[in-house]
Design a protein around this motif. Structure first.
Motif, PDB file in Angstrom:
ATOM      1  N   ILE A  61       3.724 -24.589  50.701  1.00 24.52           N
ATOM      2  CA  ILE A  61       5.172 -24.728  50.617  1.00 24.52           C
ATOM      3  C   ILE A  61       5.474 -26.116  50.048  1.00 24.52           C
ATOM      4  O   ILE A  61       5.098 -27.128  50.644  1.00 24.52           O
ATOM      5  N   VAL A  62       6.133 -26.129  48.900  1.00 24.34           N
ATOM      6  CA  VAL A  62       6.369 -27.378  48.171  1.00 24.34           C
ATOM      7  C   VAL A  62       7.827 -27.800  48.326  1.00 24.34           C
ATOM      8  O   VAL A  62       8.744 -27.021  48.038  1.00 24.34           O
ATOM      9  N   TYR A  63       8.018 -29.050  48.781  1.00 23.01           N
ATOM     10  CA  TYR A  63       9.344 -29.635  48.931  1.00 23.01           C
ATOM     11  C   TYR A  63       9.474 -30.868  48.039  1.00 23.01           C
ATOM     12  O   TYR A  63       8.484 -31.544  47.770  1.00 23.01           O
ATOM     13  N   PRO A  64      10.687 -31.184  47.617  1.00 24.78           N
ATOM     14  CA  PRO A  64      10.910 -32.514  47.034  1.00 24.78           C
ATOM     15  C   PRO A  64      10.520 -33.575  48.057  1.00 24.78           C
ATOM     16  O   PRO A  64      10.745 -33.395  49.255  1.00 24.78           O
ATOM     17  N   SER A  65       9.954 -34.664  47.596  1.00 20.17           N
ATOM     18  CA  SER A  65       9.387 -35.668  48.501  1.00 20.17           C
ATOM     19  C   SER A  65      10.377 -36.163  49.540  1.00 20.17           C
ATOM     20  O   SER A  65      10.038 -36.359  50.712  1.00 20.17           O
ATOM     21  N   GLU A  66      11.643 -36.347  49.131  1.00 20.72           N
ATOM     22  CA  GLU A  66      12.623 -36.911  50.060  1.00 20.72           C
ATOM     23  C   GLU A  66      12.923 -35.985  51.231  1.00 20.72           C
ATOM     24  O   GLU A  66      13.362 -36.435  52.292  1.00 20.72           O
ATOM     25  N   ARG A  67      12.696 -34.681  51.055  1.00 19.06           N
ATOM     26  CA  ARG A  67      12.957 -33.747  52.156  1.00 19.06           C
ATOM     27  C   ARG A  67      12.010 -33.979  53.329  1.00 19.06           C
ATOM     28  O   ARG A  67      12.335 -33.671  54.473  1.00 19.06           O
ATOM     29  N   LEU A  68      10.836 -34.519  53.051  1.00 21.08           N
ATOM     30  CA  LEU A  68       9.834 -34.705  54.099  1.00 21.08           C
ATOM     31  C   LEU A  68       9.804 -36.131  54.645  1.00 21.08           C
ATOM     32  O   LEU A  68       9.020 -36.438  55.538  1.00 21.08           O
ATOM     33  N   GLU A  69      10.676 -36.988  54.127  1.00 23.72           N
ATOM     34  CA  GLU A  69      10.670 -38.380  54.570  1.00 23.72           C
ATOM     35  C   GLU A  69      10.973 -38.532  56.066  1.00 23.72           C
ATOM     36  O   GLU A  69      10.330 -39.337  56.751  1.00 23.72           O
ATOM     37  N   PRO A  70      11.938 -37.775  56.639  1.00 22.59           N
ATOM     38  CA  PRO A  70      12.169 -37.887  58.085  1.00 22.59           C
ATOM     39  C   PRO A  70      10.929 -37.545  58.906  1.00 22.59           C
ATOM     40  O   PRO A  70      10.662 -38.192  59.927  1.00 22.59           O
ATOM     41  N   TYR A  71      10.173 -36.530  58.462  1.00 26.01           N
ATOM     42  CA  TYR A  71       8.933 -36.176  59.170  1.00 26.01           C
ATOM     43  C   TYR A  71       7.922 -37.322  59.083  1.00 26.01           C
ATOM     44  O   TYR A  71       7.297 -37.687  60.088  1.00 26.01           O
ATOM     45  N   ARG A  72       7.764 -37.893  57.897  1.00 28.06           N
ATOM     46  CA  ARG A  72       6.795 -38.981  57.731  1.00 28.06           C
ATOM     47  C   ARG A  72       7.162 -40.183  58.595  1.00 28.06           C
ATOM     48  O   ARG A  72       6.297 -40.819  59.205  1.00 28.06           O
ATOM     49  N   LYS A  73       8.455 -40.505  58.654  1.00 29.76           N
ATOM     50  CA  LYS A  73       8.899 -41.641  59.459  1.00 29.76           C
ATOM     51  C   LYS A  73       8.671 -41.386  60.943  1.00 29.76           C
ATOM     52  O   LYS A  73       8.236 -42.275  61.689  1.00 29.76           O
TER      53      LYS A  73
END
Length: 259
Positions: A61-73
């Motif tokens: 499942i491919v997302y634009p990078s910014e969509r996953l930023e909250p998860y990474r933080k």
């Protein structure tokens, strides 16, 4: 200490860009990630009464990078918090399964790779909009560990929650999620009133032995989980519709049907 907070700005950022492109990419069987997910799926198929499943496709499942930023933080925050407190597993990120309702043909072929727009297709809503803890209990009223986001390492248990929604579809599907388990609180008995894990923990892991037959993991923060892969599969006792038709024709005319 309760659930780590990443701040309202981070939490809200997930909801502001619903029209961003999200799609599925079919993985080749030779891809190491395909092999990793396949192994997890088959290892987690533990119900003895269920036939061994046949994988038809595994999709990234491919997302634009910014969509996953909250998860990474969130993951980084939990990592730092737990390492400082002496929990050496840090974020304790795991790949865990989730089964839900699908009303479309997503994953039925390598051309069906864009989530549908049906508001009642839970699979596509999760993929497109990510998980929302407020929807806990909307399909299944019993919440063993309260209001949270439920996953499991037992793929055959997640399969119990797959529902085709009355629409004919060739395959069953499961989501494989990256989950920040962090420092879990281990429980053997139900705790249906929970809205967060106990202080000093970031999740609940229910283990077999008392109220459970199979493991399940619950997180209580939307940013602690995101869908990473989708598996399309059949049960050997439930062949695809095309195979059923071929079997019927073969029986009627006493001759094999070419596939």
């Amino acid at each position: 200490m309760g659930i780590p907070q990443t701040g309202p700005a981070v939490r809200d950022s997930r909801r502001h860009t619903p029209k961003e492109s999200t799609r599925l990419i079919p993985l080749k069987t030779s891809n190491p990630k395909y092999q990793e997910i396949r192994a997890l799926f088959l290892k987690g198929w533990k119900h003895p009464e269920k036939d061994r499943p046949i994988i038809q496709g595994i999709y990234l499942i491919v997302y634009p990078s910014e969509r996953l930023e909250p998860y990474r933080k969130y993951r980084s925050h939990v990592e730092r918090l737990n390492l400082r407190s002496g929990f050496d597993k840090g974020s304790n990120e795991q790949l865990l399964f989730h089964g839900t309702t699908r009303l479309c043909a997503l994953g039925d072929s390598n051309r069906s790779i864009v989530p549908c727009s049906l508001s009642t297709c839970s699979l596509c809503c999760i993929i497109s909009k990510l998980y929302d803890v407020r929807k806990c209990g909307s399909k299944h009223k019993f919440r063993r560990f309260g209001t949270g986001l439920y996953t499991t390492s037992c793929s055959s248990k997640a399969d119990d929650y797959f529902h085709a929604g009355g629409k004919d579809s060739k395959y069953r599907t499961l989501l494989v999620n990256r989950v920040v388990v962090g420092k879990p609180c281990i429980r053997r008995y139900n705790a249906t009133n929970l809205t967060e894990p106990p202080p000093g923990h970031q999740s609940i892991i229910g283990v077999p032995g008392a109220d459970l037959n199979y493991e399940e993991t619950v997180v209580y923060d939307n940013n602690a989980i995101h869908p990473a892969f989708m598996i399309a599969y059949t049960n050997t006792s439930e062949p695809p519709l095309q195979s059923k038709a071929a079997t019927l024709l073969s029986t009627l005319f006493k001759t094999p049907v070419a596939s």
